[in-house]
Structures are given as structure tokens and as C-alpha cells.
Motif scaffolding. Structure first.
Motif, PDB file in Angstrom:
ATOM      1  N   UNK A  64       0.996  -1.237  -0.004  1.00 40.91           N
ATOM      2  CA  UNK A  64      -0.099   0.513   0.088  1.00 40.91           C
ATOM      3  C   UNK A  64       1.109   1.423   0.222  1.00 40.91           C
ATOM      4  N   UNK A  65       2.179   1.044   0.445  1.00 39.86           N
ATOM      5  CA  UNK A  65       3.106   2.569   0.931  1.00 39.86           C
ATOM      6  C   UNK A  65       3.370   2.897  -0.570  1.00 39.86           C
ATOM      7  N   UNK A  66       4.165   1.603  -0.853  1.00 40.28           N
ATOM      8  CA  UNK A  66       4.665   1.850  -2.276  1.00 40.28           C
ATOM      9  C   UNK A  66       3.564   2.264  -3.651  1.00 40.28           C
ATOM     10  N   UNK A  67       1.818   2.240  -3.327  1.00 41.06           N
ATOM     11  CA  UNK A  67       1.167   2.247  -4.027  1.00 41.06           C
ATOM     12  C   UNK A  67       1.565   3.398  -4.383  1.00 41.06           C
ATOM     13  N   UNK A  68       1.081   4.369  -2.634  1.00 39.37           N
ATOM     14  CA  UNK A  68       1.082   5.644  -2.208  1.00 39.37           C
ATOM     15  C   UNK A  68       2.203   6.047  -2.573  1.00 39.37           C
ATOM     16  N   UNK A  69       3.275   5.928  -2.740  1.00 34.29           N
ATOM     17  CA  UNK A  69       4.491   6.269  -3.258  1.00 34.29           C
ATOM     18  C   UNK A  69       4.779   6.246  -4.667  1.00 34.29           C
ATOM     19  N   UNK A  70       4.186   5.433  -4.980  1.00 33.60           N
ATOM     20  CA  UNK A  70       4.642   5.381  -6.671  1.00 33.60           C
ATOM     21  C   UNK A  70       3.107   6.356  -7.541  1.00 33.60           C
ATOM     22  N   UNK A  71       2.126   6.426  -6.679  1.00 26.23           N
ATOM     23  CA  UNK A  71       1.404   7.800  -7.205  1.00 26.23           C
ATOM     24  C   UNK A  71       1.380   9.051  -6.976  1.00 26.23           C
ATOM     25  N   UNK A  72       2.257   9.657  -5.780  1.00 22.51           N
ATOM     26  CA  UNK A  72       2.757  10.673  -5.347  1.00 22.51           C
ATOM     27  C   UNK A  72       4.032  11.239  -6.486  1.00 22.51           C
ATOM     28  N   UNK A  73       4.771  10.174  -7.156  1.00 19.44           N
ATOM     29  CA  UNK A  73       6.175  10.441  -7.557  1.00 19.44           C
ATOM     30  C   UNK A  73       5.799  10.733  -9.057  1.00 19.44           C
ATOM     31  N   UNK A  74       4.338   9.875  -9.560  1.00 20.99           N
ATOM     32  CA  UNK A  74       3.476  10.393 -11.621  1.00 20.99           C
ATOM     33  C   UNK A  74       3.317  11.806 -10.589  1.00 20.99           C
ATOM     34  N   UNK A  75       2.633  11.974 -10.032  1.00 25.67           N
ATOM     35  CA  UNK A  75       1.958  13.154  -9.858  1.00 25.67           C
ATOM     36  C   UNK A  75       2.998  14.586  -9.743  1.00 25.67           C
ATOM     37  N   UNK A  76       4.254  14.051  -9.032  1.00 25.41           N
ATOM     38  CA  UNK A  76       5.132  15.013  -9.039  1.00 25.41           C
ATOM     39  C   UNK A  76       5.712  15.044 -10.370  1.00 25.41           C
ATOM     40  N   UNK A  77       5.940  13.817 -11.005  1.00 24.55           N
ATOM     41  CA  UNK A  77       6.427  14.264 -11.999  1.00 24.55           C
ATOM     42  C   UNK A  77       5.709  14.853 -13.531  1.00 24.55           C
ATOM     43  N   UNK A  78       4.079  14.636 -12.730  1.00 26.10           N
ATOM     44  CA  UNK A  78       3.770  15.843 -14.293  1.00 26.10           C
ATOM     45  C   UNK A  78       3.719  17.010 -13.735  1.00 26.10           C
ATOM     46  N   UNK A  79       4.171  17.572 -11.750  1.00 24.38           N
ATOM     47  CA  UNK A  79       4.066  18.640 -12.135  1.00 24.38           C
ATOM     48  C   UNK A  79       5.159  19.429 -12.003  1.00 24.38           C
ATOM     49  N   UNK A  80       5.911  18.367 -12.383  1.00 19.49           N
ATOM     50  CA  UNK A  80       7.438  18.681 -13.575  1.00 19.49           C
ATOM     51  C   UNK A  80       7.063  19.501 -14.142  1.00 19.49           C
ATOM     52  N   UNK A  81       6.452  18.371 -14.986  1.00 22.62           N
ATOM     53  CA  UNK A  81       6.999  18.054 -16.148  1.00 22.62           C
ATOM     54  C   UNK A  81       5.474  19.891 -17.166  1.00 22.62           C
ATOM     55  N   UNK A  82       5.207  20.145 -16.273  1.00 21.92           N
ATOM     56  CA  UNK A  82       4.195  21.310 -16.632  1.00 21.92           C
ATOM     57  C   UNK A  82       4.660  22.138 -16.075  1.00 21.92           C
ATOM     58  N   UNK A  83       6.121  22.356 -14.851  1.00 22.12           N
ATOM     59  CA  UNK A  83       6.655  23.287 -15.155  1.00 22.12           C
ATOM     60  C   UNK A  83       7.481  23.804 -16.002  1.00 22.12           C
ATOM     61  N   UNK A  84       8.316  22.675 -16.658  1.00 21.49           N
ATOM     62  CA  UNK A  84       9.041  22.352 -18.051  1.00 21.49           C
ATOM     63  C   UNK A  84       8.757  23.426 -18.747  1.00 21.49           C
ATOM     64  N   UNK A  85       7.474  23.363 -18.630  1.00 23.79           N
ATOM     65  CA  UNK A  85       6.230  24.092 -19.939  1.00 23.79           C
ATOM     66  C   UNK A  85       6.361  25.180 -19.514  1.00 23.79           C
ATOM     67  N   UNK A  86       5.575  25.754 -18.255  1.00 23.15           N
ATOM     68  CA  UNK A  86       5.861  26.715 -18.380  1.00 23.15           C
ATOM     69  C   UNK A  86       6.654  27.540 -18.401  1.00 23.15           C
ATOM     70  N   UNK A  87       7.922  26.753 -17.436  1.00 19.78           N
ATOM     71  CA  UNK A  87       9.745  27.693 -17.995  1.00 19.78           C
ATOM     72  C   UNK A  87       9.685  27.876 -19.693  1.00 19.78           C
ATOM     73  N   UNK A  88       9.440  27.223 -19.823  1.00 22.67           N
ATOM     74  CA  UNK A  88      10.083  27.038 -21.381  1.00 22.67           C
ATOM     75  C   UNK A  88       8.685  28.255 -22.205  1.00 22.67           C
ATOM     76  N   UNK A  89       8.262  28.420 -22.053  1.00 25.08           N
ATOM     77  CA  UNK A  89       7.271  29.310 -22.675  1.00 25.08           C
ATOM     78  C   UNK A  89       7.725  30.662 -22.148  1.00 25.08           C
ATOM     79  N   UNK A  90       7.999  30.883 -20.642  1.00 27.67           N
ATOM     80  CA  UNK A  90       8.562  32.188 -20.653  1.00 27.67           C
ATOM     81  C   UNK A  90       9.884  32.326 -21.230  1.00 27.67           C
TER      82      UNK A  90
END
Length: 80
Positions: A32-58
Motif C-alpha cells: 500500500x505504501x509503495x502504491x501511494x509513493x508511486x502515485x505521489x511520484x507520478x503526480x510530482x513528475x506531472x507537476x514537474x512537466x508542467x513547470x518545465x513547459x511553463x519555464x520553456x514558455x517564459x
């Protein structure tokens, strides 16, 4: 004497069964902990991708503004 040995064996078997049950519960908790951490990692990666896109746009906007400013400065030099 053999009854005593059987009782000791029974106690050891029961202890092993209890240990196995505890380990199985721990494995489930870790899954269960592993599943939660995997989900958190995916969310963090998605957030990072969004930030990278915003940075590129800037960066793109900055480059565009710099080009416009250079163009305006060039026109000002032509006027002088």
C-alpha cells in the motif's frame, strides 16, 4: 517426555504461523505504501512537466521580447 516435545513443537509451529501472519500484514502495508509513493511520484513528475513547459514558455516569451527590443533599438539607431 514425547508429550513435552510435541508441546514445544506445537509452540514453535504456532510462533512460526504468527510470525508469517505478521509478515504478510507487513507486506500488505508495504504494498500500500509503495502504491501511494508511486502515485505521489507520478503526480510530482506531472507537476514537474508542467513547470518545465511553463519555464520553456517564459523563455520563448523572453526571446520574443528581446527580439522585439533589438528591432526597436535598430530602428532607433537608424533614426539617429
Amino acid at each position: 517426555m514425547s508429550l513435552e516435545i510435541l508441546e514445544q513443537l506445537e509452540a514453535k509451529v504456532q510462533m512460526a504461523v504468527d510470525t508469517i501472519a505478521l509478515l504478510q500484514m507487513e507486506v500488505e502495508e508495504l504494498k500500500e505504501t509503495n502504491a501511494e509513493l508511486t502515485q505521489n511520484l507520478e503526480q510530482a513528475n506531472n507537476g514537474r512537466s508542467e513547470v518545465e513547459q511553463e519555464a520553456q514558455k517564459a523563455r520563448d516569451e523572453q526571446a520574443s521580447f528581446e527580439a522585439r527590443i533589438r528591432g526597436l533599438l535598430g530602428k532607433m539607431e537608424e533614426v539617429e
